[in-house]
Design a protein around this motif. Structure first.
Motif, PDB file in Angstrom:
ATOM      1  N   ILE A  72      10.704  55.345   0.097  1.00 56.14           N
ATOM      2  CA  ILE A  72       9.426  55.298   0.353  1.00 56.14           C
ATOM      3  C   ILE A  72       8.807  54.363  -1.043  1.00 56.14           C
ATOM      4  N   ARG A  73       8.059  53.618  -0.546  1.00 54.75           N
ATOM      5  CA  ARG A  73       7.394  52.550  -1.838  1.00 54.75           C
ATOM      6  C   ARG A  73       5.996  52.481  -1.320  1.00 54.75           C
ATOM      7  N   PRO A  74       5.162  52.187  -2.317  1.00 56.25           N
ATOM      8  CA  PRO A  74       3.688  51.922  -2.166  1.00 56.25           C
ATOM      9  C   PRO A  74       3.500  50.719  -1.600  1.00 56.25           C
ATOM     10  N   GLU A  75       2.356  50.416  -0.514  1.00 53.85           N
ATOM     11  CA  GLU A  75       2.119  49.203   0.106  1.00 53.85           C
ATOM     12  C   GLU A  75       0.669  48.890  -0.161  1.00 53.85           C
ATOM     13  N   MET A  76       0.198  47.773  -0.705  1.00 54.09           N
ATOM     14  CA  MET A  76      -1.141  47.696  -1.016  1.00 54.09           C
ATOM     15  C   MET A  76      -1.879  47.170   0.183  1.00 54.09           C
ATOM     16  N   ALA A  77      -2.968  47.951   0.608  1.00 57.56           N
ATOM     17  CA  ALA A  77      -3.789  47.434   1.743  1.00 57.56           C
ATOM     18  C   ALA A  77      -5.210  47.995   1.188  1.00 57.56           C
ATOM     19  N   ILE A  78      -6.185  48.183   2.052  1.00 58.42           N
ATOM     20  CA  ILE A  78      -7.433  48.726   1.588  1.00 58.42           C
ATOM     21  C   ILE A  78      -7.180  49.613   0.496  1.00 58.42           C
ATOM     22  N   ALA A  79      -6.297  50.615   0.970  1.00 57.43           N
ATOM     23  CA  ALA A  79      -5.962  51.737  -0.212  1.00 57.43           C
ATOM     24  C   ALA A  79      -4.401  51.561  -0.269  1.00 57.43           C
ATOM     25  N   VAL A  80      -3.809  52.140  -1.302  1.00 55.72           N
ATOM     26  CA  VAL A  80      -2.211  52.153  -1.240  1.00 55.72           C
ATOM     27  C   VAL A  80      -1.825  52.974  -0.158  1.00 55.72           C
ATOM     28  N   VAL A  81      -0.760  52.714   0.610  1.00 58.94           N
ATOM     29  CA  VAL A  81      -0.271  53.520   1.666  1.00 58.94           C
ATOM     30  C   VAL A  81       1.286  53.605   1.704  1.00 58.94           C
ATOM     31  N   PRO A  82       1.849  54.815   1.984  1.00 57.17           N
ATOM     32  CA  PRO A  82       3.339  54.937   1.816  1.00 57.17           C
ATOM     33  C   PRO A  82       3.918  54.078   2.937  1.00 57.17           C
ATOM     34  N   GLU A 135      10.778  48.693   6.270  1.00 60.43           N
ATOM     35  CA  GLU A 135      10.124  49.043   7.583  1.00 60.43           C
ATOM     36  C   GLU A 135       8.806  48.671   7.443  1.00 60.43           C
ATOM     37  N   SER A 136       8.136  47.941   6.477  1.00 58.24           N
ATOM     38  CA  SER A 136       6.677  47.944   6.459  1.00 58.24           C
ATOM     39  C   SER A 136       6.095  47.297   7.689  1.00 58.24           C
ATOM     40  N   GLU A 137       6.769  46.501   8.565  1.00 56.98           N
ATOM     41  CA  GLU A 137       6.301  46.053   9.712  1.00 56.98           C
ATOM     42  C   GLU A 137       5.767  47.161  10.698  1.00 56.98           C
ATOM     43  N   LYS A 138       6.409  48.408  10.460  1.00 59.77           N
ATOM     44  CA  LYS A 138       5.993  49.599  11.220  1.00 59.77           C
ATOM     45  C   LYS A 138       4.607  50.074  10.984  1.00 59.77           C
ATOM     46  N   GLY A 139       4.258  49.916   9.626  1.00 60.95           N
ATOM     47  CA  GLY A 139       3.095  50.371   9.172  1.00 60.95           C
ATOM     48  C   GLY A 139       3.484  51.728   8.356  1.00 60.95           C
ATOM     49  N   THR A 140       2.188  52.388   8.266  1.00 59.99           N
ATOM     50  CA  THR A 140       2.195  53.512   7.294  1.00 59.99           C
ATOM     51  C   THR A 140       3.083  54.638   7.627  1.00 59.99           C
ATOM     52  N   GLN A 141       4.043  55.106   6.961  1.00 59.06           N
ATOM     53  CA  GLN A 141       5.164  56.163   7.210  1.00 59.06           C
ATOM     54  C   GLN A 141       5.173  57.033   5.875  1.00 59.06           C
ATOM     55  N   LEU A 142       5.231  58.258   6.266  1.00 55.56           N
ATOM     56  CA  LEU A 142       5.472  59.339   5.349  1.00 55.56           C
ATOM     57  C   LEU A 142       6.668  60.394   6.061  1.00 55.56           C
TER      58      LEU A 142
END
Length: 115
Positions: free
Chosen positions: A81-91, A96-103
């Motif tokens: 897991i790594r943080p991805e910058m969006a409107i808010a920080v999302v995991p 696999e960041s193209e799959k979107g938010t995942q936890l």
């Protein structure tokens, strides 16, 4: 080392660790912005959300219910897991960041009465 009050207002650009050791280093007065001003979700000052306290209490009650009724376990993917910058920080999962938010967590009902 005694620091004058006028000096406190103009020395922000200089290295002076002694300013934090003086008991009156903070100018008193002014409006309190509240404990959650850094979240920028309730606004602050005279235009603060009237229901911010109620919203915080409701969120705390929800978290208590969630943690008392469910158990959360790590999965093997948790190390990726790594943080991805969006409107808010999302995991997201690394690569696999193209799959979107995942936890990736395993969630089960909490055991009741077995302690």
């Amino acid at each position: 080392m005694k620091v004058s009050e006028s000096h406190l207002l103009i020395d922000a650009h200089t290295f002076n660790p002694y300013r934090w050791l003086e008991p009156n280093h903070v100018k008193k007065g002014g409006a309190s912005l509240g404990p959650f001003v850094n979240l920028a979700i309730f606004s602050a000052g005279v235009r603060v959300c009237v229901g911010w306290r109620f919203a915080v209490v409701e969120l705390q009650a929800f978290i208590v219910e969630l943690l008392s009724n469910f158990e959360f376990f790590k999965t093997p993917q948790i190390d990726k897991i790594r943080p991805e910058m969006a409107i808010a920080v999302v995991p997201t999962i690394e690569g696999e960041s193209e799959k979107g938010t995942q936890l990736p967590l395993k969630v089960t009902f909490a055991r009741k009465g077995e302690e």
